[in-house]
Design a protein around this motif. Structure first.
Motif, PDB file in Angstrom:
ATOM      1  N   THR A  89       8.797  13.148  31.275  1.00 46.13           N
ATOM      2  CA  THR A  89       9.527  12.450  30.223  1.00 46.13           C
ATOM      3  C   THR A  89       8.602  11.455  29.524  1.00 46.13           C
ATOM      4  N   ASN A  90       9.040  10.974  28.379  1.00 46.20           N
ATOM      5  CA  ASN A  90       8.224  10.007  27.634  1.00 46.20           C
ATOM      6  C   ASN A  90       8.013   8.718  28.415  1.00 46.20           C
ATOM      7  N   GLY A  91       9.044   8.306  29.158  1.00 44.10           N
ATOM      8  CA  GLY A  91       8.903   7.099  29.967  1.00 44.10           C
ATOM      9  C   GLY A  91       7.866   7.269  31.064  1.00 44.10           C
ATOM     10  N   GLU A  92       7.842   8.431  31.695  1.00 42.55           N
ATOM     11  CA  GLU A  92       6.848   8.684  32.743  1.00 42.55           C
ATOM     12  C   GLU A  92       5.433   8.718  32.168  1.00 42.55           C
ATOM     13  N   ILE A  93       5.277   9.300  30.983  1.00 38.51           N
ATOM     14  CA  ILE A  93       3.954   9.338  30.347  1.00 38.51           C
ATOM     15  C   ILE A  93       3.493   7.928  29.980  1.00 38.51           C
ATOM     16  N   LEU A  94       4.412   7.133  29.402  1.00 37.05           N
ATOM     17  CA  LEU A  94       4.067   5.763  29.044  1.00 37.05           C
ATOM     18  C   LEU A  94       3.695   4.957  30.278  1.00 37.05           C
ATOM     19  N   GLY A  95       4.462   5.103  31.347  1.00 32.65           N
ATOM     20  CA  GLY A  95       4.158   4.383  32.580  1.00 32.65           C
ATOM     21  C   GLY A  95       2.796   4.753  33.136  1.00 32.65           C
ATOM     22  N   GLN A  96       2.451   6.042  33.080  1.00 34.92           N
ATOM     23  CA  GLN A  96       1.151   6.485  33.566  1.00 34.92           C
ATOM     24  C   GLN A  96       0.020   5.891  32.738  1.00 34.92           C
ATOM     25  N   GLU A 100      -2.965   3.383  34.123  1.00 37.75           N
ATOM     26  CA  GLU A 100      -4.378   3.678  33.925  1.00 37.75           C
ATOM     27  C   GLU A 100      -5.072   2.563  33.154  1.00 37.75           C
ATOM     28  N   ALA A 101      -4.374   1.973  32.171  1.00 37.04           N
ATOM     29  CA  ALA A 101      -4.954   0.851  31.420  1.00 37.04           C
ATOM     30  C   ALA A 101      -5.159  -0.354  32.324  1.00 37.04           C
ATOM     31  N   ALA A 102      -4.229  -0.583  33.256  1.00 38.91           N
ATOM     32  CA  ALA A 102      -4.353  -1.716  34.173  1.00 38.91           C
ATOM     33  C   ALA A 102      -5.598  -1.583  35.048  1.00 38.91           C
ATOM     34  N   VAL A 118       5.112  -3.402  34.476  1.00 40.18           N
ATOM     35  CA  VAL A 118       5.867  -2.729  33.409  1.00 40.18           C
ATOM     36  C   VAL A 118       5.694  -1.211  33.509  1.00 40.18           C
ATOM     37  N   GLY A 119       4.476  -0.757  33.814  1.00 40.59           N
ATOM     38  CA  GLY A 119       4.232   0.678  33.950  1.00 40.59           C
ATOM     39  C   GLY A 119       5.044   1.302  35.070  1.00 40.59           C
ATOM     40  N   ASP A 120       5.144   0.600  36.198  1.00 36.18           N
ATOM     41  CA  ASP A 120       5.952   1.114  37.297  1.00 36.18           C
ATOM     42  C   ASP A 120       7.419   1.189  36.898  1.00 36.18           C
ATOM     43  N   CYS A 121       7.888   0.192  36.143  1.00 36.61           N
ATOM     44  CA  CYS A 121       9.280   0.207  35.669  1.00 36.61           C
ATOM     45  C   CYS A 121       9.508   1.368  34.704  1.00 36.61           C
ATOM     46  N   GLN A 122       8.550   1.626  33.809  1.00 38.35           N
ATOM     47  CA  GLN A 122       8.682   2.738  32.871  1.00 38.35           C
ATOM     48  C   GLN A 122       8.725   4.078  33.597  1.00 38.35           C
ATOM     49  N   ARG A 123       7.961   4.213  34.644  1.00 34.48           N
ATOM     50  CA  ARG A 123       7.986   5.450  35.426  1.00 34.48           C
ATOM     51  C   ARG A 123       9.346   5.637  36.098  1.00 34.48           C
ATOM     52  N   ARG A 124       9.912   4.552  36.589  1.00 26.82           N
ATOM     53  CA  ARG A 124      11.246   4.658  37.198  1.00 26.82           C
ATOM     54  C   ARG A 124      12.301   4.983  36.144  1.00 26.82           C
ATOM     55  N   LEU A 125      12.156   4.393  34.952  1.00 32.26           N
ATOM     56  CA  LEU A 125      13.071   4.733  33.857  1.00 32.26           C
ATOM     57  C   LEU A 125      12.937   6.207  33.484  1.00 32.26           C
ATOM     58  N   GLY A 126      11.704   6.699  33.444  1.00 29.83           N
ATOM     59  CA  GLY A 126      11.493   8.113  33.151  1.00 29.83           C
ATOM     60  C   GLY A 126      12.079   9.022  34.207  1.00 29.83           C
TER      61      GLY A 126
END
Length: 391
Positions: A89-96, A100-102, A118-126
Motif C-alpha cells: 500500500t502507499n502507506g507501507e511504501i511511505l513508511g519504508q 531508509e531516510a532515517a 513516523v515511518g513505523d506509524c505509516q507502515r502500521r497504517l498501511g
C-alpha cells in the motif's frame, strides 16, 4: 449432416418468424401479448437493482483502489484466472522510505529519530489499509460481483427466452387469425349463375385444406401458450428472488461498514499514539529550539523554557505572574479537555494527563499562549496548544 441442415433450416424459419412479428409490433401492425402489472413491476425492480448494484460496485472499486492502472491489472488477472500478486500500500511504501531516510540521516539525530517513529506509524497504517481492502473485497465486492456475473446473467437469459416465447405465441395467434379468415372465405356459398360445377369440387377441396390448416394453427397456438406460461413462471420465480438478493446485499453492506469503522478506528488509534509519542513536537515550532554545536550536529537545548510556544514568555521570567498570588476571576472560568500528556517544566506549571478535564482562566498581563489551570487544589500555567476549550 442431413439432420443438421434441417435443424438449421428450422431455426432460420423460427428466427425469421420472430423477426417479422417483432417488426410488425413496432410498426403497430400486429397485436402484442402484454404481461400482467405485477410481472412488469418485478421486471422494473430487477432492472433497477442491476443498474444500481453495478454503479455501487464500480464506485466501491474506485474507493478501494483509486489507481486506474492497478484496477486494469486486477481485471486482467481475473480474466486470466490468475491470482493478483501482492502489492504494498502507499502507506507501507511511505513508511519504508522514511525508515531508509532515517538510516541515512542518522537515527540518533532529532530528525532521524522522528522519521523512524513516523515511518513505523505509516507502515502500521498501511497494514491496516491492506487488511481493510482484503476484508471489503471478500465481504462486499465479491457478493456484488457474483450477483452481476451469476444471478443477473441467469435472469437475463430467461428473460430473453421469455421474449422469444412471447413472439412465438403472438406469431401463432396471427397465423390462427389468418387461417380462420381464409377458412371462412373458402366455406362461403358460390354463385350458381356464374360458377361451373367443377368449381364446387375445388371449393370443397380448398375448404378442407383450410380446415386442416386451422387445426394445425390451433395446435401450434396451444403448444406456444404452454411454453410461454411455463417460461413466464420460471422467470417470475427468478425475479421474485431479487428480494433475497436485497437482504443478502444488506448484510454485506453492514459488514462493509464494520470493516470501514474498524479501519478508521485503527488509524485514529495509531495517530493518537504517534501524537503522544512525539508530544510537544507536534505543537511547537521545533526548529526554533534546535541549536548547532561546533561540529555541525543538531542538539536539543536542555533549558525547558526553550520548548515554550513561540513568542511566549516563560513563567519563570514573568515577575508579574506569581502562581501563589493568582486568584480565579469571579466569572470567565471555563472547562478544558486535555489533548496530550504534559510534564511541568517547573513549579509554576501544572502537569497534565490526556483526556482529563480541568478548569482554566486567564488574568490580565498573561501571555495568550498560556492559561492558568486548576485541578482540585493544584494550580499552574498550562499551554493552550494542549487543551480543547469546552463551551
Amino acid at each position: 449432416m442431413d439432420f443438421n441442415v434441417r435443424k438449421l433450416a428450422t431455426d432460420a424459419g423460427i428466427f425469421f418468424s420472430r423477426a417479422v412479428q417483432f417488426t410488425e409490433e413496432k410498426l403497430g401492425q400486429a397485436e402484442k401479448t402484454e404481461l400482467d402489472t405485477h410481472f412488469e413491476n418485478l421486471l422494473s425492480r430487477a432492472d433497477c437493482t442491476k443498474n444500481w448494484t453495478e454503479k455501487i460496485y464500480r464506485q466501491t472499486e474506485v474507493l478501494l483502489q483509486p489507481n486506474p492502472g492497478a484496477r486494469i491489472e486486477e481485471f486482467l488477472y481475473e480474466k486470466l484466472d490468475r491470482k493478483v500478486p501482492p502489492r504494498p500500500t502507499n502507506g507501507e511504501i511511505l513508511g519504508q522510505f522514511m525508515l531508509e531516510a532515517a538510516k541515512e540521516f542518522g537515527p540518533g539525530t532529532p530528525y532521524g529519530s522522528t522519521l523512524i517513529k513516523v515511518g513505523d506509524c505509516q507502515r502500521r497504517l498501511g497494514g491496516a489499509e491492506r487488511e481493510f481492502l482484503q476484508t471489503s473485497s471478500i465481504s462486499f465486492l465479491t457478493p456484488l460481483h457474483n450477483f452481476l456475473e451469476g444471478d443477473w446473467r441467469t435472469i437475463s437469459r430467461e428473460r430473453r427466452l421469455l421474449e422469444n416465447r412471447r413472439l412465438d405465441l403472438d406469431a401463432c395467434k396471427a397465423r390462427l387469425k389468418k387461417a380462420k379468415a381464409a377458412e371462412t372465405k373458402a366455406a362461403s356459398v358460390p354463385d350458381f349463375q356464374e360458377t361451373r360445377p367443377r368449381n364446387y369440387v375445388l371449393s370443397a377441396s380448398a375448404s378442407a385444406l383450410w380446415n386442416e390448416e386451422l387445426d394445425k394453427a390451433e395446435h401450434e397456438l396451444r403448444v406456444a401458450q404452454t411454453e410461454f406460461d411455463g417460461q413466464a413462471e420460471v422467470t417470475r420465480l427468478l425475479l421474485e428472488g431479487i428480494s433475497s438478493t436485497h437482504v443478502n446485499h444488506l448484510l454485506c453492506l453492514c459488514e462493509f461498514v464494520e470493516a470501514q469503522a474498524m479501519y478508521y478506528s485503527q488509524c485514529h488509534k495509531y495517530m493518537l499514539e504517534l501524537q503522544r509519542e512525539l508530544g510537544r513536537w507536534l505543537c511547537i515550532r521545533f526548529h526554533s529550539c534546535v541549536q548547532n554545536d561546533p561540529t555541525g550536529e543538531q542538539v536539543i537545548p536542555t533549558d525547558p523554557s526553550a520548548f515554550l510556544p513561540l513568542n511566549s514568555a516563560s513563567p519563570l521570567e514573568t515577575d508579574a505572574l506569581q502562581i501563589e498570588e493568582v486568584q480565579p476571576p469571579a466569572s470567565g472560568t471555563r472547562k478544558a479537555k486535555v489533548l496530550y500528556d504534559y510534564d511541568a517544566a517547573d513549579s509554576s506549571e501544572l502537569s497534565l494527563l490526556a483526556d482529563e478535564l480541568i478548569t482554566v482562566y486567564t488574568v490580565p498581563g498573561m501571555d495568550s499562549d498560556w492559561l492558568i489551570g486548576e485541578r482540585g487544589n493544584q494550580k499552574g500555567n498550562v499551554p493552550v496548544t494542549y487543551l480543547e476549550l469546552l463551551s
